[in-house]
Design a protein around this motif. Sequence first.
Motif, short mmCIF file in Angstrom:
data_model
loop_
_atom_site.label_atom_id
_atom_site.label_comp_id
_atom_site.label_asym_id
_atom_site.label_seq_id
_atom_site.Cartn_x
_atom_site.Cartn_y
_atom_site.Cartn_z
N VAL A 1 45.19 27.97 35.03
CA VAL A 1 43.88 28.41 34.52
C VAL A 1 43.65 29.87 34.91
N ARG A 2 43.22 30.65 33.94
CA ARG A 2 42.95 32.08 34.14
C ARG A 2 41.45 32.32 33.95
N ILE A 3 40.80 32.86 34.99
CA ILE A 3 39.34 33.06 34.98
C ILE A 3 39.04 34.56 35.04
N ALA A 4 38.31 35.07 34.05
CA ALA A 4 37.96 36.49 33.98
C ALA A 4 36.57 36.70 34.59
N VAL A 5 36.44 37.73 35.45
CA VAL A 5 35.17 38.01 36.13
C VAL A 5 34.89 39.51 36.11
N LEU A 6 33.64 39.85 36.46
CA LEU A 6 33.23 41.24 36.59
C LEU A 6 33.68 41.77 37.95
N GLN A 7 34.38 42.90 37.94
CA GLN A 7 34.83 43.51 39.18
C GLN A 7 33.64 43.92 40.04
N GLY A 8 33.64 43.52 41.30
CA GLY A 8 32.56 43.87 42.21
C GLY A 8 31.40 42.91 42.18
N GLY A 9 31.42 41.93 41.25
CA GLY A 9 30.32 40.99 41.15
C GLY A 9 30.50 39.81 42.10
N SER A 10 29.43 39.06 42.30
CA SER A 10 29.51 37.89 43.18
C SER A 10 30.48 36.86 42.64
N GLN A 11 30.62 36.82 41.31
CA GLN A 11 31.52 35.83 40.71
C GLN A 11 32.97 36.05 41.14
N GLN A 12 33.33 37.31 41.37
CA GLN A 12 34.69 37.60 41.81
C GLN A 12 34.94 36.99 43.18
N ALA A 13 33.97 37.14 44.09
CA ALA A 13 34.11 36.60 45.43
C ALA A 13 34.06 35.08 45.43
N GLN A 14 33.12 34.53 44.67
CA GLN A 14 32.90 33.09 44.68
C GLN A 14 34.00 32.32 43.95
N ALA A 15 34.53 32.91 42.89
CA ALA A 15 35.57 32.22 42.11
C ALA A 15 36.80 31.92 42.96
N SER A 16 37.18 32.86 43.81
CA SER A 16 38.37 32.65 44.64
C SER A 16 38.14 31.57 45.69
N ILE A 17 36.88 31.33 46.04
CA ILE A 17 36.55 30.28 47.01
C ILE A 17 36.49 28.91 46.31
N ALA B 1 37.57 35.48 24.71
CA ALA B 1 37.48 35.35 23.26
C ALA B 1 38.84 35.48 22.59
N SER B 2 39.72 36.29 23.20
CA SER B 2 41.06 36.50 22.63
C SER B 2 42.02 35.38 23.00
N GLY B 3 41.62 34.53 23.94
CA GLY B 3 42.49 33.45 24.37
C GLY B 3 43.38 33.80 25.53
N ARG B 4 43.29 35.05 26.04
CA ARG B 4 44.13 35.43 27.18
C ARG B 4 43.63 34.84 28.50
N ALA B 5 42.36 34.42 28.52
CA ALA B 5 41.79 33.74 29.69
C ALA B 5 41.11 32.47 29.22
N ASP B 6 41.03 31.49 30.12
CA ASP B 6 40.40 30.21 29.77
C ASP B 6 38.89 30.29 29.81
N CYS B 7 38.36 31.05 30.77
CA CYS B 7 36.90 31.14 30.87
C CYS B 7 36.50 32.39 31.62
N ALA C 1 43.38 28.73 40.84
CA ALA C 1 43.35 29.45 39.56
C ALA C 1 43.69 30.92 39.75
N LYS C 2 44.01 31.58 38.66
CA LYS C 2 44.28 33.02 38.69
C LYS C 2 42.98 33.75 38.32
N ILE C 3 42.46 34.55 39.25
CA ILE C 3 41.22 35.28 39.03
C ILE C 3 41.56 36.71 38.63
N VAL C 4 41.09 37.15 37.47
CA VAL C 4 41.35 38.51 37.00
C VAL C 4 40.01 39.24 36.83
N ALA C 5 39.91 40.42 37.41
CA ALA C 5 38.65 41.17 37.41
C ALA C 5 38.71 42.34 36.44
N PHE C 6 37.58 42.61 35.79
CA PHE C 6 37.47 43.69 34.81
C PHE C 6 36.26 44.56 35.14
#
Length: 313
Positions: free
Chosen positions: A180-196, A217-223, A201-206
């Motif tokens: 599972v690949r999860i896309a998050v906002l770089q520097g946001g709380s979601q980045q910190a919380q997702a890894s916990i 939307a492109s299908g490169r990440a699951d959510c 899962a693989k957490i990728v930040a943008f």
Amino acid sequence: MTFEHDSGIETSGANASRRAMFRGLGTTAGLGAVAALGLAGGPAQAQSSSPAAGSAGNSLIDKWLRTKKAVLGWEFGSPPMQFKDPATQKPAGYTVELVTQMLKDLDPGIEIEWAEMPFGQLVPALAAGKVDMIEPVTNLPIRALRGWLLEMPAHYASVLALMNGASKITKREQLNEPNVRIAVLQGGSQQAQASILFPKAKIVAFPGVPEAVGEVASGRADCTLQSGYTALNVLRTNRGLKPLAAPIYTDFNTFMVPEGDAKAFMWINNWLRFQASKGNLQVLWDKWIGEEARKYKVPTQYVGPQGIPVDAT
């Protein structure tokens, strides 16, 4: 619409503002790693950035009353919370109107200088003394090493998992898988919380929400994990995405002031508590977020009477 104000509060030039607080709410006005969170430097740097913040006459409150200017660190890529009105290119949204009315109540003559920057630069800018205060951010413990997060929330944010329309994932537990690949906002709380919450899962930040959403939307990440207000805007413009039924968790978001500034900490806390107890924060929340959230069935909360969060779903 006008709201009552406590005439016992005495601040320079505030009388007219008290009577007119939140006037116009009924009209349309035009959010892992320490380095990744923009917090590099640690507590020692934070302590040295504003050593006299709490000294007599040197609070933000005194500075704003004296200079008639507040330099605020803000990002404007999170409608309807904070954004640039397309018609006027002026700041608009819930947090913008909230802080504007707060400063008007302190002194109607105070002007705001909006220091626009990417979200990940907000906390370092405050710690370095480049801005007076920053927009409401989630109360991550590591952020509290760089400044003082208020005790009263400016708003709450239910965090949702927005899935690719073709995804077979239907339960929260399914997000914690190696594929599972999860896309998050770089520097946001979601980045910190997702890894916990989802360590497998693989957490990728943008750097921005659009990039994270585009990855899904492109299908490169699951959510993508997004705050409720950001999710609301995403769902309006990306019909191919779908939320999981229940929020993943809820964020507590509040203003952040320089470390040691007890006067600003106390005054702004009291101002938020006063507005919550009168129901004014609910009115403002419904204006910008609540009604639309109910339309799109996005779970949300407002800061309610006596400062207690009240479910607004």
